[in-house]
Design an enzyme around this catalytic site. Structure first.
Site, PDB file in Angstrom:
ATOM      1  N   ASN A   7      10.698  -0.222   6.969  1.00  0.00           N
ATOM      2  CA  ASN A   7       9.573  -0.042   6.976  1.00  0.00           C
ATOM      3  C   ASN A   7       8.702  -1.145   7.524  1.00  0.00           C
ATOM      4  O   ASN A   7       8.427  -2.171   7.146  1.00  0.00           O
ATOM      5  CB  ASN A   7       8.927  -0.143   5.149  1.00  0.00           C
ATOM      6  CG  ASN A   7       7.559   0.235   4.953  1.00  0.00           C
ATOM      7  OD1 ASN A   7       6.889   0.393   6.030  1.00  0.00           O
ATOM      8  ND2 ASN A   7       7.177   0.451   3.606  1.00  0.00           N
ATOM      9  N   LYS A  14       9.848  -4.535   5.809  1.00  0.00           N
ATOM     10  CA  LYS A  14      10.840  -4.482   4.681  1.00  0.00           C
ATOM     11  C   LYS A  14      12.241  -3.785   4.993  1.00  0.00           C
ATOM     12  O   LYS A  14      11.998  -2.706   5.765  1.00  0.00           O
ATOM     13  CB  LYS A  14       9.952  -3.783   3.539  1.00  0.00           C
ATOM     14  CG  LYS A  14       8.943  -4.421   3.032  1.00  0.00           C
ATOM     15  CD  LYS A  14       8.408  -3.820   1.824  1.00  0.00           C
ATOM     16  CE  LYS A  14       7.112  -4.174   1.433  1.00  0.00           C
ATOM     17  NZ  LYS A  14       6.091  -3.276   0.977  1.00  0.00           N
ATOM     18  N   ARG A  90      10.246   4.554   7.505  1.00  0.00           N
ATOM     19  CA  ARG A  90       9.179   5.097   7.181  1.00  0.00           C
ATOM     20  C   ARG A  90       7.989   5.380   8.436  1.00  0.00           C
ATOM     21  O   ARG A  90       7.874   4.258   9.334  1.00  0.00           O
ATOM     22  CB  ARG A  90       8.603   4.203   6.118  1.00  0.00           C
ATOM     23  CG  ARG A  90       7.359   4.613   5.753  1.00  0.00           C
ATOM     24  CD  ARG A  90       6.750   3.546   4.855  1.00  0.00           C
ATOM     25  NE  ARG A  90       5.447   4.260   4.274  1.00  0.00           N
ATOM     26  CZ  ARG A  90       4.261   3.584   4.074  1.00  0.00           C
ATOM     27  NH1 ARG A  90       4.511   2.059   4.128  1.00  0.00           N
ATOM     28  NH2 ARG A  90       3.285   4.004   3.465  1.00  0.00           N
ATOM     29  N   HIS A 179       1.675   8.692   0.619  1.00  0.00           N
ATOM     30  CA  HIS A 179       2.428   8.660  -0.352  1.00  0.00           C
ATOM     31  C   HIS A 179       3.480   9.887  -0.582  1.00  0.00           C
ATOM     32  O   HIS A 179       3.867   9.930  -1.612  1.00  0.00           O
ATOM     33  CB  HIS A 179       1.623   8.203  -1.661  1.00  0.00           C
ATOM     34  CG  HIS A 179       1.182   6.915  -1.719  1.00  0.00           C
ATOM     35  ND1 HIS A 179      -0.004   6.867  -2.385  1.00  0.00           N
ATOM     36  CD2 HIS A 179       1.440   5.676  -1.232  1.00  0.00           C
ATOM     37  CE1 HIS A 179      -0.448   5.488  -2.073  1.00  0.00           C
ATOM     38  NE2 HIS A 179       0.463   4.700  -1.627  1.00  0.00           N
ATOM     39  N   HIS A 207       0.355   8.022  -8.367  1.00  0.00           N
ATOM     40  CA  HIS A 207       0.797   6.935  -7.550  1.00  0.00           C
ATOM     41  C   HIS A 207      -0.036   5.852  -7.860  1.00  0.00           C
ATOM     42  O   HIS A 207      -1.045   5.902  -6.954  1.00  0.00           O
ATOM     43  CB  HIS A 207       1.437   7.219  -6.438  1.00  0.00           C
ATOM     44  CG  HIS A 207       1.898   6.264  -5.649  1.00  0.00           C
ATOM     45  ND1 HIS A 207       3.289   6.281  -5.235  1.00  0.00           N
ATOM     46  CD2 HIS A 207       1.332   4.818  -5.146  1.00  0.00           C
ATOM     47  CE1 HIS A 207       3.564   4.870  -4.361  1.00  0.00           C
ATOM     48  NE2 HIS A 207       2.415   4.551  -4.495  1.00  0.00           N
ATOM     49  N   GLY A 209      -0.635   2.264  -7.382  1.00  0.00           N
ATOM     50  CA  GLY A 209      -0.145   0.670  -6.900  1.00  0.00           C
ATOM     51  C   GLY A 209      -1.389   0.164  -6.331  1.00  0.00           C
ATOM     52  O   GLY A 209      -2.446   0.503  -6.662  1.00  0.00           O
ATOM     53  N   ASN A 210      -1.056  -0.650  -5.308  1.00  0.00           N
ATOM     54  CA  ASN A 210      -2.315  -1.346  -4.521  1.00  0.00           C
ATOM     55  C   ASN A 210      -2.939  -0.248  -3.890  1.00  0.00           C
ATOM     56  O   ASN A 210      -3.969  -0.267  -3.859  1.00  0.00           O
ATOM     57  CB  ASN A 210      -1.398  -2.088  -3.641  1.00  0.00           C
ATOM     58  CG  ASN A 210      -2.089  -3.464  -3.721  1.00  0.00           C
ATOM     59  OD1 ASN A 210      -3.165  -3.495  -4.000  1.00  0.00           O
ATOM     60  ND2 ASN A 210      -1.434  -4.526  -3.160  1.00  0.00           N
ATOM     61  N   GLY A 211      -2.340   0.658  -3.105  1.00  0.00           N
ATOM     62  CA  GLY A 211      -3.041   1.956  -2.821  1.00  0.00           C
ATOM     63  C   GLY A 211      -2.439   2.863  -3.644  1.00  0.00           C
ATOM     64  O   GLY A 211      -1.483   3.046  -4.557  1.00  0.00           O
ATOM     65  N   ARG A 240      -9.664  -0.818  -1.531  1.00  0.00           N
ATOM     66  CA  ARG A 240     -10.251   0.278  -0.857  1.00  0.00           C
ATOM     67  C   ARG A 240     -11.221   0.645  -1.951  1.00  0.00           C
ATOM     68  O   ARG A 240     -10.659   1.048  -2.898  1.00  0.00           O
ATOM     69  CB  ARG A 240      -9.161   1.361  -0.138  1.00  0.00           C
ATOM     70  CG  ARG A 240      -8.418   0.781   0.894  1.00  0.00           C
ATOM     71  CD  ARG A 240      -7.233   1.678   1.170  1.00  0.00           C
ATOM     72  NE  ARG A 240      -6.145   0.982   1.372  1.00  0.00           N
ATOM     73  CZ  ARG A 240      -4.953   1.697   1.057  1.00  0.00           C
ATOM     74  NH1 ARG A 240      -4.719   2.994   0.854  1.00  0.00           N
ATOM     75  NH2 ARG A 240      -3.743   0.941   1.401  1.00  0.00           N
ATOM     76  N   LEU A 331       1.422  -0.325 -11.142  1.00  0.00           N
ATOM     77  CA  LEU A 331       0.632   0.168 -12.300  1.00  0.00           C
ATOM     78  C   LEU A 331       0.977   1.080 -13.294  1.00  0.00           C
ATOM     79  O   LEU A 331       1.115   0.912 -14.453  1.00  0.00           O
ATOM     80  CB  LEU A 331      -0.892   0.089 -11.943  1.00  0.00           C
ATOM     81  CG  LEU A 331      -2.113   0.215 -12.986  1.00  0.00           C
ATOM     82  CD1 LEU A 331      -1.864  -1.162 -13.648  1.00  0.00           C
ATOM     83  CD2 LEU A 331      -3.179   0.709 -12.637  1.00  0.00           C
ATOM     84  N   ASN A 334       4.244   0.450 -15.303  1.00  0.00           N
ATOM     85  CA  ASN A 334       4.269  -0.552 -16.084  1.00  0.00           C
ATOM     86  C   ASN A 334       3.150  -0.787 -17.121  1.00  0.00           C
ATOM     87  O   ASN A 334       3.427  -1.418 -18.243  1.00  0.00           O
ATOM     88  CB  ASN A 334       4.306  -1.754 -15.078  1.00  0.00           C
ATOM     89  CG  ASN A 334       5.659  -2.052 -14.487  1.00  0.00           C
ATOM     90  OD1 ASN A 334       6.802  -2.156 -14.946  1.00  0.00           O
ATOM     91  ND2 ASN A 334       5.638  -1.889 -13.188  1.00  0.00           N
ATOM     92  N   GLU A 384      10.943   4.858  -2.752  1.00  0.00           N
ATOM     93  CA  GLU A 384      10.680   5.435  -1.592  1.00  0.00           C
ATOM     94  C   GLU A 384      11.948   5.130  -0.701  1.00  0.00           C
ATOM     95  O   GLU A 384      12.050   5.966   0.142  1.00  0.00           O
ATOM     96  CB  GLU A 384       9.443   5.079  -0.908  1.00  0.00           C
ATOM     97  CG  GLU A 384       8.229   5.493  -1.782  1.00  0.00           C
ATOM     98  CD  GLU A 384       6.692   4.770  -1.480  1.00  0.00           C
ATOM     99  OE1 GLU A 384       6.684   3.773  -1.833  1.00  0.00           O
ATOM    100  OE2 GLU A 384       6.157   5.395  -0.597  1.00  0.00           O
TER     101      GLU A 384
HETATM  102  P1  ADP Z   1       2.164  -1.362  -3.172  1.00  0.00           P
HETATM  103  O1  ADP Z   1       3.603  -1.126  -3.112  1.00  0.00           O
HETATM  104  O2  ADP Z   1       1.232  -0.349  -2.942  1.00  0.00           O
HETATM  105  O3  ADP Z   1       1.744  -2.925  -2.665  1.00  0.00           O
HETATM  106  P2  ADP Z   1       3.030  -1.478  -6.097  1.00  0.00           P
HETATM  107  O4  ADP Z   1       3.386  -0.083  -6.404  1.00  0.00           O
HETATM  108  O5  ADP Z   1       3.848  -2.626  -5.904  1.00  0.00           O
HETATM  109  O6  ADP Z   1       2.070  -1.382  -4.947  1.00  0.00           O
HETATM  110  O7  ADP Z   1       1.617  -1.921  -7.282  1.00  0.00           O
HETATM  111  C1  ADP Z   1       1.138  -3.063  -6.913  1.00  0.00           C
HETATM  112  C2  ADP Z   1       0.361  -3.000  -8.256  1.00  0.00           C
HETATM  113  O8  ADP Z   1       0.798  -2.986  -9.593  1.00  0.00           O
HETATM  114  C3  ADP Z   1      -0.533  -4.400  -8.389  1.00  0.00           C
HETATM  115  O9  ADP Z   1      -1.913  -4.097  -8.624  1.00  0.00           O
HETATM  116  C4  ADP Z   1       0.098  -4.827  -9.487  1.00  0.00           C
HETATM  117  O10 ADP Z   1      -0.929  -5.968 -10.191  1.00  0.00           O
HETATM  118  C5  ADP Z   1       0.402  -3.905 -10.433  1.00  0.00           C
HETATM  119  N1  ADP Z   1       1.474  -3.998 -11.338  1.00  0.00           N
HETATM  120  C6  ADP Z   1       2.950  -4.365 -11.175  1.00  0.00           C
HETATM  121  N2  ADP Z   1       3.327  -4.618 -12.107  1.00  0.00           N
HETATM  122  C7  ADP Z   1       2.694  -4.554 -13.222  1.00  0.00           C
HETATM  123  C8  ADP Z   1       2.752  -4.557 -14.654  1.00  0.00           C
HETATM  124  N3  ADP Z   1       3.790  -5.076 -15.181  1.00  0.00           N
HETATM  125  N4  ADP Z   1       1.531  -4.480 -15.332  1.00  0.00           N
HETATM  126  C9  ADP Z   1       0.400  -4.256 -14.599  1.00  0.00           C
HETATM  127  N5  ADP Z   1       0.253  -3.974 -13.379  1.00  0.00           N
HETATM  128  C10 ADP Z   1       1.400  -4.318 -12.539  1.00  0.00           C
END
Ligand code: ADP
Length: 397
Positions: A7, A14, A90, A179, A207, A209-211, A240, A331, A334, A384
C-alpha cells in the site's frame, strides 16, 4: 503461495507478506519519510518490531530495503525473493475503468494513469510503487486492487451529481466511493457470521477510521456509499469536513483571503473532528477530552455520530430495508460508546443494542445487538491486506 501486499502512499509504504494458504502474516511493516530521510519498520511474525533509520530517497530504494529485510539472514521471513509468488497492490482510484481487481500489465498501467486526475494525491504514488516493484521483481505477477471497484455496481441515480450532464461526459465527474475493499470484505463476513446467503441480504457497513464512509450493500452489491468523486464527501472524518454546502468554499475564500487550493486544504486537512474540537484528529484524544468536560470535543463526537446515523437512515431507504448494520475500522471496531450513540437512532427499525455485548466488543468479531433485535448489529474487524491477498491469489492461480 506467498503474497506481498503493498500500500504505497506519497511518502510512506505499508507492506505485509502473507501466506495465502494459511492466511497468516509472515512479516509486515512500513517505510516512512520516503524522499525525506527514511525509517523502516519490520516485524517478522512472533518477533519484536525492528525500527531502523535508513536512507530511502526514492520508492524503489524503500522497496529494496523491504526486500532486503525479508531475506535478511538473521531476521528474514524467507530465504530468497523467489519465495514471493505475487504482489498485490492497493490502488486508490480505478475510475469507471475497473470494476474488479486486475493483473497489472503495461496496458493496464496506462489506463490506471488515466485515472490520476481523479486522485492526484494517491494514484501517482500507487503507480510509483507498482513500477518500482516491477523493476525489482520483473518476473513476479502484480495485481491491482482498487478502492473504487466494489462501488462500480452503484446505479446512476446514486452516482450522478445534480450538475450539468456535460461534466460527466467530459470529465467523468460522478460519485465513485472508496474503502471498497473494506466494505466488500466486511459485508461478506457479516453474511458468513449471520449464516445467511450474501446475495439475500441488505447490509450497511460503517467504516469508521481516520477516513470514514458508510456503504449500502444490497444482495451482495454496493448500491450507494458516502464518499464521492474524492474521499472528501460524506461523513465528518478525522481531518476532512465531509458534506458541506458548496457555497461555503467561496465564502471562506473571500473572508479569509484564501486561494481555492488553500480552502481545499482546510477542508481536507484542518476540518473534521480535528477542526471542530480544536483538540485532535484522533478519536481516542477526543474521547479523553470529552470525558474531562471539553465541550467542543463532545460536540465533535456527537456531530460525527449524528452524521453516521443520518447515512444509515438514508441507506435503509435506498435499500427499502436493512438486515444487518456492521461497524469496522479503528473507531467502529473498538468504541462501544460511539456505536451505541449511532444505533440509538434506530429504535423505530426495531434495533435493540445489547449493552453488555456492545461494551465487550473491541477488536473482535461480535454481535452487539440483542437476540430479539429486528436488525442484527455487529462489530467486524476489517482486513484490507488479507482481502488484497485473496484477490491477488484469485487472479494469478
Ligand atoms: P486509518 O486506517 O484510516 O488511519 P484506522 O482504521 O486505524 O484509520 O482508525 C483510526 C481511528 O480509530 C483513530 O481516530 C483512532 O483514535 C480510532 N481508534 C483506534 N482504536 C481505538 C479505540 N480503542 N477506541 C477508540 N478509538 C479508536
Amino acid at each position: 503461495m506467498n503474497v506481498l501486499v503493498i500500500n504505497c502512499g506519497s511518502s510512506s509504504l505499508k507492506y505485509q507478506l502473507i501466506n495465502s494458504d494459511t492466511e497468516t502474516v509472515i512479516a509486515k511493516g512500513l517505510c516512512e519519510r520516503i524522499g525525506i530521510d527514511g525509517r523502516l519498520t519490520y516485524q517478522k511474525a512472533g518477533l519484536d518490531k525492528e525500527v531502523t533509520e535508513a536512507a530511502m530517497p526514492t520508492h524503489k530504494q524503500a522497496i529494496q530495503l523491504v526486500l532486503d529485510a525479508l531475506v535478511n539472514e538473521k531476521t528474514g521471513a524467507i530465504k530468497s525473493l523467489s519465495e514471493i509468488d505475487a504482489v498485490g497492490h492497493r490502488v486508490v482510484h480505478g475510475g469507471e475503468k475497473f470494476a474488479s481487481s486486475t493483473l497489472l500489465t503495461d496496458e493496464v498501467l496506462k489506463v490506471v494513469e488515466e485515472c490520476n486526475d481523479l486522485a492526484p494525491l494517491h494514484n501517482p504514488a500507487n503507480l510509483i510503487g507498482i513500477r518500482a516493484c516491477q523493476e525489482l521483481m520483473p518476473n513476479v505477477p502484480m495485481v491491482g486492487v482498487f478502492d473504487t471497484a466494489f462501488h462500480q455496481t452503484m446505479p446512476d441515480v446514486a452516482y450522478m451529481y445534480g450538475l450539468p450532464y456535460e461534466y460527466y461526459e467530459k470529465y467523468k465527474i460522478r460519485r465513485y466511493g472508496f474503502h471498497g475493499t473494506s466494505h466488500s470484505f466486511v459485508s461478506k463476513r457479516v453474511a458468513e457470521l449471520v449464516g445467511r446467503p450474501y446475495e439475500d441480504m441488505k447490509i450497511i457497513v460503517c467504516h469508521l477510521g481516520n477516513g470514514a464512509s458508510v456503504c449500502a450493500v444490497d444482495h451482495g452489491k454496493s448500491v450507494d456509499t458516502s464518499m464521492g468523486l474524492t474521499p472528501l464527501e460524506g461523513l465528518i472524518m478525522g481531518t476532512r469536513s465531509g458534506d458541506i454546502d458548496p457555497s461555503i468554499i467561496e465564502f471562506i475564500a473571500q473572508k479569509e483571503n484564501l486561494s481555492l487550493a488553500e480552502v481545499m486544504n482546510v477542508l481536507n486537512k484542518k476540518s473534521g473532528i480535528a477542526g471542530m474540537s480544536e483538540v485532535s484528529s484522533d478519536f481516542r484524544d477526543l474521547l479523553a477530552a470529552s470525558r474531562e468536560g471539553n465541550e467542543k470535543a463532545r460536540l465533535a463526537i456527537d456531530a460525527f455520530a449524528y452524521r453516521v446515523a443520518k447515512y444509515i437512515g438514508a441507506y435503509t431507504a435506498a435499500m427499502n430495508g436493512v438486515d444487518a448494520i456492521a461497524f469496522t475500522a479503528g473507531l467502529g471496531e473498538n468504541n462501544a460508546m460511539v456505536r451505541g450513540k449511532i444505533l440509538s437512532h434506530f429504535g423505530y427499525l426495531g434495533v435493540k443494542v445489547d449493552d453488555a455485548r456492545n461494551e465487550k466488543a473491541a477488536g473482535v468479531e461480535s454481535v452487539i445487538s440483542a437476540d430479539d433485535s429486528k436488525v442484527i448489529c455487529l462489530a467486524v474487524p476489517t482486513n484490507e491486506e488479507l482481502a488484497i491477498c485473496r484477490e491477488t491469489v484469485a487472479l494469478v492461480k
